[in-house]
Motif scaffolding. Structure first.
Motif, short mmCIF file in Angstrom:
data_model
loop_
_atom_site.label_atom_id
_atom_site.label_comp_id
_atom_site.label_asym_id
_atom_site.label_seq_id
_atom_site.Cartn_x
_atom_site.Cartn_y
_atom_site.Cartn_z
N SER A 1 44.99 40.85 36.33
CA SER A 1 44.29 42.06 36.23
C SER A 1 44.37 42.02 37.15
O SER A 1 43.51 42.45 38.26
CB SER A 1 43.83 42.27 34.94
N TYR A 2 44.17 44.11 36.78
CA TYR A 2 43.45 44.61 38.13
C TYR A 2 42.55 44.76 38.24
O TYR A 2 41.47 44.59 39.13
CB TYR A 2 44.38 46.18 38.58
N ARG A 3 41.63 44.97 37.34
CA ARG A 3 40.34 45.06 36.90
C ARG A 3 39.67 43.79 37.26
O ARG A 3 38.81 44.30 38.11
CB ARG A 3 40.19 45.64 35.36
N GLY A 4 39.97 42.36 36.82
CA GLY A 4 39.79 40.95 37.16
C GLY A 4 39.27 40.85 39.16
O GLY A 4 38.73 40.85 39.79
N PHE A 5 40.70 41.63 39.70
CA PHE A 5 40.78 42.24 40.94
C PHE A 5 39.37 42.90 41.51
O PHE A 5 39.13 42.30 42.42
CB PHE A 5 42.24 42.23 41.17
N CYS A 6 39.16 43.68 41.39
CA CYS A 6 38.86 44.38 41.80
C CYS A 6 37.03 43.99 41.35
O CYS A 6 36.17 44.47 42.40
CB CYS A 6 38.61 46.23 40.75
N GLU A 7 36.47 43.00 39.96
CA GLU A 7 35.45 42.84 40.37
C GLU A 7 35.89 41.47 41.29
O GLU A 7 34.52 41.48 41.68
CB GLU A 7 35.73 42.05 38.41
N ALA A 8 36.79 40.85 41.37
CA ALA A 8 36.71 39.35 42.48
C ALA A 8 36.61 40.34 43.68
O ALA A 8 35.58 39.01 44.19
CB ALA A 8 38.01 38.93 41.73
N VAL A 9 36.90 41.28 44.64
CA VAL A 9 36.86 41.34 45.94
C VAL A 9 35.09 42.61 45.84
O VAL A 9 34.62 41.90 46.78
CB VAL A 9 38.17 42.60 46.15
N LYS A 10 34.79 42.87 44.75
CA LYS A 10 33.81 43.63 45.28
C LYS A 10 32.47 41.81 45.10
O LYS A 10 31.90 43.09 45.59
CB LYS A 10 33.43 44.76 43.88
N ALA A 11 32.89 41.11 44.06
CA ALA A 11 31.87 40.06 44.55
C ALA A 11 31.64 39.18 45.69
O ALA A 11 31.47 38.99 45.94
CB ALA A 11 32.22 38.74 43.35
N ALA A 12 33.21 40.11 46.45
CA ALA A 12 33.35 39.06 47.57
C ALA A 12 33.18 40.31 48.99
O ALA A 12 33.23 40.63 50.22
CB ALA A 12 34.36 38.84 47.97
N GLY A 13 32.10 41.18 48.24
CA GLY A 13 31.70 42.09 49.26
C GLY A 13 32.49 43.30 50.14
O GLY A 13 31.66 44.07 50.44
N CYS A 14 33.43 43.80 49.05
CA CYS A 14 34.75 44.50 49.62
C CYS A 14 34.43 46.03 49.14
O CYS A 14 33.98 45.65 47.75
CB CYS A 14 36.16 44.14 49.35
N ALA A 15 33.81 47.22 49.25
CA ALA A 15 33.03 47.93 49.60
C ALA A 15 34.06 48.81 48.93
O ALA A 15 34.45 49.90 48.16
CB ALA A 15 32.14 48.58 50.19
N GLY A 16 35.53 49.14 49.62
CA GLY A 16 36.86 49.40 49.20
C GLY A 16 38.13 49.27 50.18
O GLY A 16 37.50 48.08 50.54
N TYR A 17 38.92 49.49 49.86
CA TYR A 17 40.22 49.81 51.01
C TYR A 17 40.96 51.00 50.94
O TYR A 17 41.36 51.69 50.19
CB TYR A 17 41.25 48.22 49.97
N MET A 18 42.05 50.55 52.22
CA MET A 18 42.93 51.49 52.75
C MET A 18 44.48 51.45 52.69
O MET A 18 44.34 49.74 53.81
CB MET A 18 42.25 52.41 53.95
#
Length: 133
Positions: free
Chosen positions: A92-109
């Motif tokens: 899910s996109y929600r799960g994707f967001c949680e995974a990348v945030k846990a990996a230190g992703c503050a955002g993306y372009m």
């Protein structure tokens, strides 16, 4: 930016969260509507959609409870991207967001003309994904 373009941006954002459109479909719709890219800021909880003339619309993103980790782990971001690309079971996109945030992703372009997505951390470290041809 006209009202129809704003509606399209809102529709694409909602569709990413409810799973009714995948990334390639969202990109195609946004390009057809005249957008040149968009950015997601996890710390502010916003998504911004850009037109080539510099006009933009900022929309509230659906919040997830996971905070942005202090350390950026490109391998964690890449793993989340690969799961999304393969439409892994339970994706899910929600799960994707949680995974990348846990990996230190503050955002993306996302750049449509550049055919890439740049994921960045709190210290400006980044991971680049190129669109498939």
């Amino acid at each position: 930016m006209n009202a129809q373009q704003k509606t399209i941006a809102q529709t694409c954002l909602a569709a990413s969260h409810d799973g009714t459109m995948n990334f390639p479909s969202i990109v195609a719709v946004l390009i057809d509507a005249g957008f040149e890219g968009y950015a997601v800021d996890y710390r502010r909880g916003t998504s911004i959609y850009y037109l080539p003339d510099g006009d933009s619309v900022e929309l509230p993103a659906i919040a997830t409870p996971t905070p942005v980790a202090a350390a950026f782990r490109a391998d964690g971001v890449e793993a989340a991207v690969r799961a999304a690309q393969s439409n892994a079971p339970g994706y899910s996109y929600r799960g994707f967001c949680e995974a990348v945030k846990a990996a230190g992703c503050a955002g993306y372009m996302v750049s449509f003309s550049g055919r890439r997505v740049v994921y960045y951390g709190r210290t400006a470290e980044c991971h680049v994904e190129h669109f498939p041809h």
